[in-house]
Scaffold this motif. Sequence first.
Motif, PDB file in Angstrom:
ATOM      1  N   PHE A 128       3.383   4.216   7.227  1.00 44.13           N
ATOM      2  CA  PHE A 128       3.467   5.363   6.285  1.00 44.13           C
ATOM      3  C   PHE A 128       4.362   6.489   6.564  1.00 44.13           C
ATOM      4  O   PHE A 128       5.148   7.158   5.696  1.00 44.13           O
ATOM      5  CB  PHE A 128       1.917   5.593   5.965  1.00 44.13           C
ATOM      6  CG  PHE A 128       1.169   4.805   4.945  1.00 44.13           C
ATOM      7  CD1 PHE A 128       1.834   3.735   4.049  1.00 44.13           C
ATOM      8  CD2 PHE A 128      -0.218   4.949   4.916  1.00 44.13           C
ATOM      9  CE1 PHE A 128       1.021   3.088   3.429  1.00 44.13           C
ATOM     10  CE2 PHE A 128      -1.177   4.057   3.929  1.00 44.13           C
ATOM     11  CZ  PHE A 128      -0.138   3.109   3.238  1.00 44.13           C
ATOM     12  N   HIS A 129       4.021   6.976   7.765  1.00 44.82           N
ATOM     13  CA  HIS A 129       4.607   8.277   8.292  1.00 44.82           C
ATOM     14  C   HIS A 129       6.148   7.935   8.212  1.00 44.82           C
ATOM     15  O   HIS A 129       6.935   8.829   7.790  1.00 44.82           O
ATOM     16  CB  HIS A 129       4.014   8.555   9.509  1.00 44.82           C
ATOM     17  CG  HIS A 129       4.614   9.700  10.225  1.00 44.82           C
ATOM     18  ND1 HIS A 129       4.302  11.062   9.670  1.00 44.82           N
ATOM     19  CD2 HIS A 129       5.706  10.204  11.017  1.00 44.82           C
ATOM     20  CE1 HIS A 129       4.972  12.052  10.131  1.00 44.82           C
ATOM     21  NE2 HIS A 129       5.753  11.334  11.195  1.00 44.82           N
TER      22      HIS A 129
ATOM     23  N   LEU B  57      -4.632  -0.921  11.108  1.00 47.93           N
ATOM     24  CA  LEU B  57      -4.591   0.202  10.241  1.00 47.93           C
ATOM     25  C   LEU B  57      -3.682   1.296  10.965  1.00 47.93           C
ATOM     26  O   LEU B  57      -2.938   2.208  10.103  1.00 47.93           O
ATOM     27  CB  LEU B  57      -5.936   0.757   9.754  1.00 47.93           C
ATOM     28  CG  LEU B  57      -6.055   1.984   8.932  1.00 47.93           C
ATOM     29  CD1 LEU B  57      -5.372   1.503   7.635  1.00 47.93           C
ATOM     30  CD2 LEU B  57      -7.240   2.325   8.443  1.00 47.93           C
ATOM     31  N   GLU B  58      -3.969   1.674  12.195  1.00 49.31           N
ATOM     32  CA  GLU B  58      -2.936   2.521  12.993  1.00 49.31           C
ATOM     33  C   GLU B  58      -1.262   2.202  12.814  1.00 49.31           C
ATOM     34  O   GLU B  58      -0.663   2.976  12.568  1.00 49.31           O
ATOM     35  CB  GLU B  58      -3.363   2.426  14.311  1.00 49.31           C
ATOM     36  CG  GLU B  58      -2.527   3.509  15.262  1.00 49.31           C
ATOM     37  CD  GLU B  58      -2.669   3.554  16.509  1.00 49.31           C
ATOM     38  OE1 GLU B  58      -2.902   4.544  17.241  1.00 49.31           O
ATOM     39  OE2 GLU B  58      -3.175   2.468  17.288  1.00 49.31           O
ATOM     40  N   ALA B  59      -1.110   0.843  12.720  1.00 49.44           N
ATOM     41  CA  ALA B  59       0.294   0.451  12.606  1.00 49.44           C
ATOM     42  C   ALA B  59       0.875   0.571  11.198  1.00 49.44           C
ATOM     43  O   ALA B  59       1.800   1.319  10.895  1.00 49.44           O
ATOM     44  CB  ALA B  59       0.520  -1.009  12.861  1.00 49.44           C
TER      45      ALA B  59
ATOM     46  N   CYS C 158       0.471  14.872   5.582  1.00 50.63           N
ATOM     47  CA  CYS C 158       0.964  13.606   5.002  1.00 50.63           C
ATOM     48  C   CYS C 158       0.473  13.650   3.543  1.00 50.63           C
ATOM     49  O   CYS C 158      -0.432  14.358   3.002  1.00 50.63           O
ATOM     50  CB  CYS C 158       0.324  12.513   5.573  1.00 50.63           C
ATOM     51  SG  CYS C 158       1.017  10.982   5.122  1.00 50.63           S
ATOM     52  N   PRO C 159       1.551  13.470   2.483  1.00 48.11           N
ATOM     53  CA  PRO C 159       1.274  13.341   0.996  1.00 48.11           C
ATOM     54  C   PRO C 159       0.010  12.714   0.616  1.00 48.11           C
ATOM     55  O   PRO C 159      -0.106  12.548  -0.615  1.00 48.11           O
ATOM     56  CB  PRO C 159       2.597  13.163   0.423  1.00 48.11           C
ATOM     57  CG  PRO C 159       3.403  12.323   1.536  1.00 48.11           C
ATOM     58  CD  PRO C 159       2.667  12.699   2.869  1.00 48.11           C
ATOM     59  N   PHE C 160      -0.698  11.794   1.445  1.00 45.06           N
ATOM     60  CA  PHE C 160      -1.722  11.352   0.985  1.00 45.06           C
ATOM     61  C   PHE C 160      -2.759  11.014   2.146  1.00 45.06           C
ATOM     62  O   PHE C 160      -2.539  11.444   3.147  1.00 45.06           O
ATOM     63  CB  PHE C 160      -1.546   9.733   0.705  1.00 45.06           C
ATOM     64  CG  PHE C 160      -0.714   8.909   1.755  1.00 45.06           C
ATOM     65  CD1 PHE C 160      -1.159   8.216   2.843  1.00 45.06           C
ATOM     66  CD2 PHE C 160       0.601   8.908   1.585  1.00 45.06           C
ATOM     67  CE1 PHE C 160      -0.608   7.745   3.887  1.00 45.06           C
ATOM     68  CE2 PHE C 160       1.447   8.413   2.719  1.00 45.06           C
ATOM     69  CZ  PHE C 160       0.889   7.784   3.666  1.00 45.06           C
TER      70      PHE C 160
ATOM     71  N   LEU D  49       0.812  -1.133   0.116  1.00 45.33           N
ATOM     72  CA  LEU D  49      -0.126   0.083  -0.010  1.00 45.33           C
ATOM     73  C   LEU D  49       0.824   1.159  -0.099  1.00 45.33           C
ATOM     74  O   LEU D  49       0.410   2.410  -0.741  1.00 45.33           O
ATOM     75  CB  LEU D  49      -0.929   0.159   1.238  1.00 45.33           C
ATOM     76  CG  LEU D  49      -2.044  -1.032   1.106  1.00 45.33           C
ATOM     77  CD1 LEU D  49      -2.863  -1.015   2.459  1.00 45.33           C
ATOM     78  CD2 LEU D  49      -3.055  -0.739  -0.257  1.00 45.33           C
ATOM     79  N   ILE D  50       2.102   1.130   0.893  1.00 47.70           N
ATOM     80  CA  ILE D  50       3.029   2.346   0.627  1.00 47.70           C
ATOM     81  C   ILE D  50       3.400   2.471  -0.932  1.00 47.70           C
ATOM     82  O   ILE D  50       3.437   3.517  -1.334  1.00 47.70           O
ATOM     83  CB  ILE D  50       4.134   2.206   1.537  1.00 47.70           C
ATOM     84  CG1 ILE D  50       3.939   2.163   2.946  1.00 47.70           C
ATOM     85  CG2 ILE D  50       5.288   3.049   1.045  1.00 47.70           C
ATOM     86  CD1 ILE D  50       4.782   1.652   3.813  1.00 47.70           C
ATOM     87  N   GLU D  51       3.641   1.488  -1.737  1.00 42.72           N
ATOM     88  CA  GLU D  51       4.047   1.781  -3.049  1.00 42.72           C
ATOM     89  C   GLU D  51       2.873   2.360  -3.819  1.00 42.72           C
ATOM     90  O   GLU D  51       3.059   3.221  -4.779  1.00 42.72           O
ATOM     91  CB  GLU D  51       4.407   0.352  -3.616  1.00 42.72           C
ATOM     92  CG  GLU D  51       5.611  -0.183  -2.956  1.00 42.72           C
ATOM     93  CD  GLU D  51       5.833  -1.568  -3.354  1.00 42.72           C
ATOM     94  OE1 GLU D  51       5.038  -2.338  -4.359  1.00 42.72           O
ATOM     95  OE2 GLU D  51       7.021  -2.279  -3.016  1.00 42.72           O
TER      96      GLU D  51
END
Length: 359
Positions: free
Chosen positions: A170-171, A163-165, A205-207, A78-80
């Motif tokens: 992501f961050h 999802l928090e993790a 955040c960029p997303f 998902l990061i990708e």
Amino acid sequence: MYIVTNRTVDESKHSENEAFGSKPIEGPNELRLAEATRRGNRWHINILPDQITPTMAKSVDLNPDNTYPASAYVARKLIEKSGHGASAQKSGRNLLLFVHGYNNDMTDVLDRVEKLEKNFDIEVIVFSWPANGGGLHGVLSYKSDKRDALASVGAFNRVLEKLEALVIEFHAQYVAELQVRAETRYADNAAAWDRYFAKEVQKRCPFTVNLMLHSMGNYLYKHLLGSSVYSGDRLLFDNVVMVAADTNNENHAEWVDRIPYRNRLYITINENDGALKASRLKMGEQQKARLGHYLRRLDSRVATYMDFTSQPHVGDSHAYFEDKPLNNKKVLEFFRVALNGQVAEKPTRYDPSRNVHRL
């Protein structure tokens, strides 16, 4: 696309209605993760192992000599897709957690998620709870799914924990990229490095990460908010969008006002919603007015109410975020903006007498 579920699973099967069962997994709030890919007119399901293989780890730039849970693999993927990481896609997409409603088998769920991704240019991860009605129909099916929704509260709480993790991952990835950029630009100037990094890291955040609850998915969230397992300090979502909520309108502000969000909490209403009108008659006696089809007592202090009633192409639709209702550009634009984490009510007309925005 990725599925997180508390349905029973069969790892040896690869069609959606064989790989996923219609009953909850036995055990305390156990979850499984799966990948779904479209192959012609069919879905191919890959139930992910609890511990990913070395090949899977290597494919997402993790050390293949170490062990990782399936959630680590999904997080990297998902990061990708958000436009970050070693194999980042050029055009990143915002992330949506989607919770479906009553009487949805896995084909229904996957087809709907595919439409969401294509129509609104977002990446969707779906929480699928057992909502098949146990093979029953009508009143019995509805009651069965309400019981399964209540039984899925703990599992949904674990989804939010995971999802928090993921958001933390992501961050961390974003911060790591900023550090590389700062080093490239200001390697010989520590003061400029610090100024640049501090300025950039404090930006949004960029997303965006958003939550969409449809129909009885709102009933599930309501009961999570009131449960002892819920930790209410998770500020995960930019927007929360409650669509066609199959919950009581009466006293809804008592739990809606506890929902954490960064930007907007939207509640969408269609007075002509045929499914919600029918749901009032499915418990053997008439239920109270449903939140998603009632334009009175809209008294939440934090929600933004959106009225879709009588909009062209909406009619009696219960899922006016897809198919024919999207021929209405106002409807299409609302969901495109809202599900990408932005402010979606600006083009609407506000009716202070009802506390509702009309498209």
